[in-house]
Design a protein around this motif. Sequence first.
Motif, mmCIF file in Angstrom:
data_model
loop_
_atom_site.group_PDB
_atom_site.id
_atom_site.type_symbol
_atom_site.label_atom_id
_atom_site.label_comp_id
_atom_site.label_asym_id
_atom_site.label_seq_id
_atom_site.Cartn_x
_atom_site.Cartn_y
_atom_site.Cartn_z
ATOM 1 N N PRO A 172 0.863 -1.169 0.036
ATOM 2 C CA PRO A 172 0.042 0.005 -0.140
ATOM 3 C C PRO A 172 0.758 1.351 -0.137
ATOM 4 C CG PRO A 172 0.045 -0.857 2.248
ATOM 5 C CD PRO A 172 0.712 -1.858 1.575
ATOM 6 N N GLU A 173 2.122 1.323 0.102
ATOM 7 C CA GLU A 173 2.650 2.481 0.446
ATOM 8 C C GLU A 173 3.863 2.727 -0.748
ATOM 9 O OE1 GLU A 173 5.510 4.659 3.935
ATOM 10 O OE2 GLU A 173 4.295 2.761 4.504
ATOM 11 N N GLU A 174 3.868 3.897 -1.274
ATOM 12 C CA GLU A 174 4.876 4.160 -2.333
ATOM 13 C C GLU A 174 6.352 4.428 -1.568
ATOM 14 O OE1 GLU A 174 3.704 7.420 -4.726
ATOM 15 O OE2 GLU A 174 1.966 6.364 -5.427
ATOM 16 N N GLY A 175 7.443 3.740 -2.121
ATOM 17 C CA GLY A 175 8.603 4.067 -1.870
ATOM 18 C C GLY A 175 9.347 2.657 -2.057
ATOM 19 N N ASP A 176 10.762 2.677 -1.195
ATOM 20 C CA ASP A 176 11.547 1.776 -1.198
ATOM 21 C C ASP A 176 11.815 1.027 0.183
ATOM 22 O OD1 ASP A 176 13.252 -0.314 -2.476
ATOM 23 O OD2 ASP A 176 14.793 0.924 -2.701
ATOM 24 N N PHE A 177 11.379 -0.189 0.505
ATOM 25 C CA PHE A 177 11.418 -0.598 1.830
ATOM 26 C C PHE A 177 12.248 -2.053 1.881
ATOM 27 C CE2 PHE A 177 7.543 1.744 0.899
ATOM 28 C CZ PHE A 177 7.740 3.011 1.888
ATOM 29 N N HIS A 178 12.539 -2.337 2.953
ATOM 30 C CA HIS A 178 12.876 -3.607 3.465
ATOM 31 C C HIS A 178 11.838 -4.134 4.658
ATOM 32 C CE1 HIS A 178 17.298 -4.294 1.978
ATOM 33 N NE2 HIS A 178 16.298 -5.035 1.193
ATOM 34 N N VAL A 179 11.229 -5.235 4.377
ATOM 35 C CA VAL A 179 10.518 -6.093 5.465
ATOM 36 C C VAL A 179 11.761 -6.784 6.241
ATOM 37 C CG1 VAL A 179 9.074 -7.958 5.897
ATOM 38 C CG2 VAL A 179 8.567 -6.325 4.130
ATOM 39 N N ILE A 180 11.603 -6.548 7.516
ATOM 40 C CA ILE A 180 12.688 -7.147 8.328
ATOM 41 C C ILE A 180 12.055 -8.084 9.571
ATOM 42 C CG2 ILE A 180 14.059 -5.048 7.991
ATOM 43 C CD1 ILE A 180 13.321 -4.351 11.112
ATOM 44 N N GLY A 181 10.916 -8.470 9.628
ATOM 45 C CA GLY A 181 10.258 -9.176 10.493
ATOM 46 C C GLY A 181 8.875 -9.317 10.242
ATOM 47 N N SER A 182 8.156 -10.191 11.332
ATOM 48 C CA SER A 182 6.708 -10.401 11.046
ATOM 49 C C SER A 182 6.297 -10.937 12.594
ATOM 50 C CB SER A 182 6.249 -11.338 9.994
ATOM 51 O OG SER A 182 6.954 -12.805 10.231
ATOM 52 N N LYS A 183 5.037 -10.861 12.764
ATOM 53 C CA LYS A 183 4.215 -11.548 13.954
ATOM 54 C C LYS A 183 2.992 -12.205 13.261
ATOM 55 C CE LYS A 183 4.433 -7.964 16.796
ATOM 56 N NZ LYS A 183 4.222 -7.382 18.110
ATOM 57 N N PRO A 184 2.437 -13.260 14.009
ATOM 58 C CA PRO A 184 1.093 -13.790 13.663
ATOM 59 C C PRO A 184 -0.096 -12.853 13.948
ATOM 60 C CG PRO A 184 2.176 -15.022 15.511
ATOM 61 C CD PRO A 184 3.002 -13.888 15.345
ATOM 62 N N LEU A 185 -1.200 -12.746 13.299
ATOM 63 C CA LEU A 185 -2.419 -12.312 13.581
ATOM 64 C C LEU A 185 -3.441 -13.371 13.280
ATOM 65 C CD1 LEU A 185 -2.055 -8.827 11.587
ATOM 66 C CD2 LEU A 185 -1.791 -9.121 14.070
ATOM 67 N N VAL A 186 -3.403 -14.221 14.531
ATOM 68 C CA VAL A 186 -4.289 -15.388 14.322
ATOM 69 C C VAL A 186 -5.713 -14.981 14.871
ATOM 70 C CG1 VAL A 186 -4.730 -17.715 15.266
ATOM 71 C CG2 VAL A 186 -2.268 -16.929 14.860
ATOM 72 N N ASP A 187 -6.569 -15.069 13.790
ATOM 73 C CA ASP A 187 -8.037 -14.886 14.122
ATOM 74 C C ASP A 187 -8.681 -15.983 14.838
ATOM 75 O OD1 ASP A 187 -10.465 -13.287 14.302
ATOM 76 O OD2 ASP A 187 -11.011 -14.462 12.291
ATOM 77 N N ASN A 188 -8.495 -17.231 14.339
ATOM 78 C CA ASN A 188 -9.449 -18.216 14.515
ATOM 79 C C ASN A 188 -8.272 -19.370 14.992
ATOM 80 O OD1 ASN A 188 -10.650 -20.569 15.002
ATOM 81 N ND2 ASN A 188 -12.415 -20.117 13.494
ATOM 82 N N ALA A 189 -8.003 -19.557 16.238
ATOM 83 C CA ALA A 189 -7.045 -20.436 16.561
ATOM 84 C C ALA A 189 -7.340 -21.868 16.536
ATOM 85 C CB ALA A 189 -6.408 -20.210 17.782
ATOM 86 N N ASP A 190 -8.535 -22.265 16.320
ATOM 87 C CA ASP A 190 -9.232 -23.394 16.036
ATOM 88 C C ASP A 190 -8.909 -24.206 14.969
ATOM 89 O OD1 ASP A 190 -10.475 -23.667 18.679
ATOM 90 O OD2 ASP A 190 -12.010 -22.510 18.012
#
Length: 572
Positions: free
Chosen positions: A177-195
């Motif tokens: 969604p964002e204009e520019g030049d970037f590096h993704v350096i990490g992540s975390k889960p967004l668990v909506d339904n753990a079942d």
Amino acid sequence: MIGNVPTLTLTVSILSATVVCFKRFQLEIPNGDKVPNPCNKNELWTAVGHTTIEGGGRRNPFGQVFQNQKTWGGMLCDSDSDGDGMTNGAELGDPDCDWVKGRTPKRTENITHPGICEPMDSERCKEKNSWLRCPEDPNAFCPELSKPDVKSLDLKLDKTRVPATSTTWMCQILPWPEEGDFHVIGSKPLVDNADVTHHMIVFGCGSTVSQRPGPYQCNMVPDRECQDILLTWTMGSKGECLHKEEGFRMGSKGYTHVALQVHWNNINQRSTYVDGSGIEVFYTNKLRKYDSVIMVVGQKYLELPPNAPVVTVNSSCPAFCTENMFQKPIFITRAVNHMHTLGKKQQVALYRDGGFVRNITNDEVYDYNSPFFYRFDKPIEVRPGDEIRTTCTYSTVGINRTIFYGVSIKDEMCYSFLTYFPHQRSYTQFCTTFKDTQVCKRYLPRLQGVYDDCSWRAFIHEKDMTAVEMTKRVVTECGKTESCSASCSDALDVMSKHPCMHGEIHGYVSEKWPMMKQVRAYRKMCMNPPDVSNPSSAGAKAEDSKSGSAHLSNNYLAVISAVMLFLRSIVV
């Protein structure tokens, strides 16, 4: 609604007043706006005199002294409020207690908290800080995510009903969604339904990928344009933290779209589940030294016999592949193995010039629900011409059926995911095998679909006219008899000499070519002649052969017709 307005206004007023008070009190002490939070060095302890960062409520030891003497100097400066052996003045950058309000203190760096004893893990400080409750830092596994230049973005599925099937892979293509030049350096889960949510993958997509409306069911690769694996999450993982020298390139000079893939395990096959899980990605415009990506090694053909205590499966990413996939050495920074519930052990090893170099992964005990994530602060060098060998070990004791490769939890897999830099703009990041057939060789652009003289696409799709003629002869000669004739045997022998019917590529072709089942049946017919040494056996087998051959002939009348029709369509 109207009755709530005064309450809201009062709340805002109180919060505003609190902020003002903090600032006013901060100005009364040296470096009052620079006091770090000992629980998280990347943030400040705004309310220096209180037991909580946000202030209000009880005062900490420094706050108790400050309450009695609100002017800097004297006891307020000379005291060691927290009992860690340093005076309040020394902790706040004014060791000589001669700071004057409004002036710059002698020291503005290495400021420590005058109300919290440090080091906090010392026996003396544990007792003195008994009032302190450090919240668990959600970014403790990756401190880089808390830096001020790092932003975050939620990549989530639109809320979707989970099918009432045991296994589903759901994908959604999302724009960056964002204009520019970037590096993704990490992540975390967004668990909506753990079942139901078992693991998730983010793929980088090519610039020509077609935007699809909302989530859709998918296979292991979400789209032909989304081949590069960037981020992964599975049960038991807090998230991902990339090596300090690497990042996944996004934006104007990287991927402009990503595909989010969520793997659902609906064990009870309930029809009422919905899910909108995803991954929070952390990115920065302060680019790191290298772009990175994930490569996949492993075996895509599995056939595990029932009730076997130990079944071992091997795969090799050979020298031929690493020479063609990589123009220069790569450096592996992370690795994780992936099998399903029957997997017991897995190892990925690096070889050079035929000799063992080191293990990349070595799970002596593999747990599907709690995989081990390998991180290499000193990255592992892999040179063009090296070999990467994968070994997966299973047990099928108590399983009364043959287990094959597949996406379902009831099937099995044998993969390992290796993050490396610098990103080689290779034609594939999959160095996997199907039996002995190398994926890297099948898709190598300069070979143009020819694998050891076998035009495998043309053969499988019956566009290799030599193979079509051979197939026509096999069906004609073998389908018209009730037992193996000389002409049938000869036709099979000629067919076996086709480049696609032997060597490494045959393992792949034999599973993908629609006619292979029929050819195997004819071969079996010719390999099992009647036993003439035993008349009764011969008679019985002849009868079986007669009925079997008749059944075979009847079945393949349709095959002959189909082949003839296909040939006529080509001639036309």
